[in-house]
Design a protein around this motif. Structure first.
Motif, PDB file in Angstrom:
ATOM      1  N   ASN A 108       0.922  -1.335   0.379  1.00 42.09           N
ATOM      2  CA  ASN A 108       0.171   0.009   0.266  1.00 42.09           C
ATOM      3  C   ASN A 108       0.648   1.664   0.122  1.00 42.09           C
ATOM      4  O   ASN A 108       0.283   2.338  -0.801  1.00 42.09           O
ATOM      5  CB  ASN A 108      -1.031  -0.141   1.438  1.00 42.09           C
ATOM      6  N   ILE A 152      -5.301  -0.516  -1.063  1.00 44.32           N
ATOM      7  CA  ILE A 152      -5.700  -1.533  -2.064  1.00 44.32           C
ATOM      8  C   ILE A 152      -6.166  -3.241  -2.061  1.00 44.32           C
ATOM      9  O   ILE A 152      -5.424  -3.693  -0.878  1.00 44.32           O
ATOM     10  CB  ILE A 152      -3.672  -1.986  -3.379  1.00 44.32           C
ATOM     11  N   ASP A 153      -6.721  -3.846  -3.078  1.00 41.91           N
ATOM     12  CA  ASP A 153      -7.595  -4.993  -2.518  1.00 41.91           C
ATOM     13  C   ASP A 153      -6.923  -5.788  -2.319  1.00 41.91           C
ATOM     14  O   ASP A 153      -6.155  -6.070  -3.575  1.00 41.91           O
ATOM     15  CB  ASP A 153      -8.988  -4.719  -3.114  1.00 41.91           C
TER      16      ASP A 153
END
Length: 112
Positions: free
Chosen positions: A72, A86-87
């Motif tokens: 991230n 972020i997924d």
């Protein structure tokens, strides 16, 4: 270009896009959680900051929180320094494509 030729070209391009997408689906499809075994890693190089990251972000069914945090941060807004979340499923897709292409150099990141 005639109307007929233009129509044929559009049809050809649409068909090509469909075939390319269909061919990519098996690579991009995420594995069932039970089938996740071993370490999953990513290699990223940021074109603006010249940073490089090469890390394992998951082992078996477990994501590594420190690694996700580092990813991230790596993908932060390089202008403001703002860090988003972020997924992790995006990392899974990137890992699968990286493996399928056999690209040990990883991805060049232009914008996080």
């Amino acid at each position: 270009m005639t109307e007929m030729a233009s129509c044929g070209r559009r049809r050809f391009l649409r068909q090509g896009a469909r075939l390319a997408t269909a061919g990519a689906l098996p690579v991009l499809a995420l594995p069932a959680r039970a089938s996740l075994r071993g370490e999953r890693d990513l290699v990223l190089v940021h074109t603006h900051t010249r940073e490089r990251i090469d890390l394992v972000y998951a082992v078996d069914e477990r994501y590594l929180p420190d690694a996700l945090q580092r990813l991230n941060r790596f993908l932060r807004d390089h202008y403001s320094g703002s860090i988003g979340r972020i997924d992790p499923l995006l990392f899974e897709q990137l890992h699968r494509v990286q493996q399928a292409l056999g690209n040990p150099r990883g991805y060049e990141v232009i914008s996080g």
